[in-house]
Design a protein around this motif. Structure first.
Motif, mmCIF file in Angstrom:
data_model
loop_
_atom_site.group_PDB
_atom_site.id
_atom_site.type_symbol
_atom_site.label_atom_id
_atom_site.label_comp_id
_atom_site.label_asym_id
_atom_site.label_seq_id
_atom_site.Cartn_x
_atom_site.Cartn_y
_atom_site.Cartn_z
ATOM 1 N N GLN A 1 7.615 25.232 45.894
ATOM 2 C CA GLN A 1 8.890 24.527 45.847
ATOM 3 C C GLN A 1 8.807 23.187 46.578
ATOM 4 N N THR A 2 8.071 23.157 47.684
ATOM 5 C CA THR A 2 7.905 21.915 48.443
ATOM 6 C C THR A 2 7.127 20.891 47.623
ATOM 7 N N ILE B 1 9.494 19.509 45.072
ATOM 8 C CA ILE B 1 10.443 18.580 45.684
ATOM 9 C C ILE B 1 9.786 17.228 45.957
ATOM 10 N N ILE C 1 16.585 13.930 46.133
ATOM 11 C CA ILE C 1 16.232 15.316 45.791
ATOM 12 C C ILE C 1 17.532 16.060 45.509
ATOM 13 N N GLN D 1 20.362 18.651 45.607
ATOM 14 C CA GLN D 1 20.762 19.535 46.705
ATOM 15 C C GLN D 1 20.393 20.987 46.423
ATOM 16 N N GLU E 1 17.814 22.154 44.970
ATOM 17 C CA GLU E 1 16.396 22.365 45.293
ATOM 18 C C GLU E 1 16.217 22.591 46.803
ATOM 19 N N ILE E 2 16.892 21.788 47.601
ATOM 20 C CA ILE E 2 16.803 21.935 49.057
ATOM 21 C C ILE E 2 17.421 23.266 49.489
ATOM 22 N N ASP E 3 18.566 23.617 48.897
ATOM 23 C CA ASP E 3 19.232 24.880 49.243
ATOM 24 C C ASP E 3 18.348 26.089 48.912
ATOM 25 N N MET F 1 15.603 26.286 51.515
ATOM 26 C CA MET F 1 16.168 26.753 52.784
ATOM 27 C C MET F 1 16.471 28.248 52.731
#
Length: 107
Positions: A20-21, A24, A31, A33, A35-37, A40
């Motif tokens: 995933q990183t 991204i 990016i 949101q 994807e970041i969620d 996390m």
């Protein structure tokens, strides 16, 4: 839960986070949101798996320590049982001697 199984889950979770990183890092601008969620959320899952691993690890140590204590108690009971039952000599006491005077007959 078995530690090996927990570690396998942790490794799979780490692989997912790495993928995933990498995805991204392909974004040149903002990016999304979501994807970041998602990353996390996977990081939270990874943390929780480490909490479970820590708990499982500490639980097994406690069991081993309990067994060691039992072994130590058994050893001490066998080796020192005779010493424990004997009273310790008292060094400060002095024998008391009473002087007995024979009675004189017909004074």
């Amino acid at each position: 839960m078995d530690k090996k199984l927990i570690i396998e889950q942790i490794n799979r979770n780490i692989e997912t986070i790495v993928e995933q990183t990498q995805a991204i890092s392909q974004y040149e601008k903002k990016i999304p949101q979501i994807e970041i969620d998602i990353v996390m959320g996977n990081l939270r899952d990874l943390y929780e798996r480490f909490v479970v691993l820590n708990s499982a690890n500490n639980q097994k140590i406690e069991i081993k320590l309990e067994k060691q204590v039992v072994v130590e108690k058994t050893f001490h009971e066998e080796v020192f049982a005779a010493d424990i039952e004997k009273p310790a000599p008292v060094a400060d006491e002095k024998p008391v001697m009473e002087e007995i005077i024979p009675e004189e007959k017909n004074r």
